[in-house]
Design an enzyme around this catalytic site. Structure first.
Site, mmCIF file in Angstrom:
data_model
loop_
_atom_site.group_PDB
_atom_site.id
_atom_site.type_symbol
_atom_site.label_atom_id
_atom_site.label_comp_id
_atom_site.label_asym_id
_atom_site.label_seq_id
_atom_site.Cartn_x
_atom_site.Cartn_y
_atom_site.Cartn_z
ATOM 1 N N LYS A 11 64.564 84.572 61.330
ATOM 2 C CA LYS A 11 63.806 84.594 62.634
ATOM 3 C C LYS A 11 62.375 85.444 62.210
ATOM 4 O O LYS A 11 62.303 86.205 61.239
ATOM 5 C CB LYS A 11 64.214 85.398 63.781
ATOM 6 C CG LYS A 11 65.448 84.513 64.430
ATOM 7 C CD LYS A 11 66.134 85.137 65.766
ATOM 8 C CE LYS A 11 66.965 84.127 66.277
ATOM 9 N NZ LYS A 11 67.547 84.611 67.549
ATOM 10 N N VAL A 14 82.125 89.681 76.655
ATOM 11 C CA VAL A 14 81.624 88.564 77.554
ATOM 12 C C VAL A 14 80.274 89.239 77.970
ATOM 13 O O VAL A 14 80.232 90.454 78.329
ATOM 14 C CB VAL A 14 82.309 88.291 78.619
ATOM 15 C CG1 VAL A 14 81.943 87.467 79.918
ATOM 16 C CG2 VAL A 14 83.886 87.859 78.157
ATOM 17 N N GLU A 28 79.824 81.658 71.249
ATOM 18 C CA GLU A 28 78.805 81.973 69.941
ATOM 19 C C GLU A 28 79.725 82.794 69.042
ATOM 20 O O GLU A 28 80.145 83.946 69.591
ATOM 21 C CB GLU A 28 77.489 82.199 70.354
ATOM 22 C CG GLU A 28 76.734 82.542 69.183
ATOM 23 C CD GLU A 28 75.394 83.135 69.441
ATOM 24 O OE1 GLU A 28 74.390 82.416 69.399
ATOM 25 O OE2 GLU A 28 75.285 84.627 69.842
ATOM 26 N N SER A 68 61.096 87.846 63.727
ATOM 27 C CA SER A 68 61.306 89.366 63.873
ATOM 28 C C SER A 68 61.770 89.882 62.489
ATOM 29 O O SER A 68 61.761 90.996 62.209
ATOM 30 C CB SER A 68 62.456 89.575 65.046
ATOM 31 O OG SER A 68 63.617 88.856 64.826
#
Length: 206
Positions: free
Chosen positions: A109, A44, A136, A111
């Site tokens: 991405k 979390v 996710e 990056s």
């Protein structure tokens, strides 16, 4: 905001997903010679990280549930093909709903980051009744995970303002990691056969 109460159902989702995904891994090991799942981790997001991301994305407390990664689970695989196998299996489940997909493997991405993200709506039973929690699931290879872990550490160190020299080296490292995945895929059958032999010999020794 009572963060402990707010995050409680997210913690429950993380624990339940972890059990289910580890259960999938065990089933693969019992029923087939190859498990596409190497290991599963979950967390979390810490309150400090939630606050930082809300500030960065200009999200008001009333819209905090726009953050889709407060509950996060990571599935790490040996091979790129395994990622898509797991994605298909997760999409076919009926105990949660996939509401969004992000393929950062075929569409990396800027990056150099590669991974496959599933955003899910997970029904969790609370003392106040059922709640749908957004979570996710990231699915990636061991090489992708190694790169992403180090990139995360560097971003933390430089507070998101990474020097261009370091950024360039990271991009090169991302391509090298993906090249490793591509090369390992070419000997996937041999690797799996070796793992089968090892497993059979280990079981006979036991």
């Amino acid at each position: 905001m009572n963060w402990r109460n707010f995050l409680a159902p997210y913690a429950q989702v993380v624990e339940e997903l972890k059990v289910k995904l580890k259960g999938m891994r065990s089933q693969f090991e019992y029923e087939s010679s190859h498990s596409p799942i190497e290991f599963v981790t979950a967390r979390v997001k810490p309150v400090s990280s939630i606050k930082e991301k809300m500030k960065r994305k200009n999200i008001h407390m009333d819209n905090i549930e726009e953050l889709q990664d407060i509950a996060g689970v990571r599935v790490v695989c040996q091979f790129v093909d395994d990622i898509y196998d797991i994605v298909d299996r997760l999409k076919s489940r009926n105990d949660f709903e996939v509401i969004e997909e992000r393929d950062y493997i075929n569409h990396k991405k800027e990056s150099g980051y590669r991974s496959y993200h599933l955003i899910i709506s997970y029904p969790v039973e609370t003392i106040h009744g059922e709640r749908k929690i957004i979570a996710e699931i990231q699915i990636r290879t061991l090489a992708m995970n190694f790169w992403a872990t180090n990139e995360h550490s560097l971003n933390y160190k430089y507070e998101g303002r990474m020097p261009e020299k370091v950024r360039t080296r990271l991009k090169r490292a991302a391509e090298a990691a993906f090249k490793l995945d591509e090369e390992m895929a070419k000997v996937k059958d041999e690797i799996q056969e070796a793992q089968r032999i090892f497993k059979t010999n280990k079981e006979s020794d036991d």
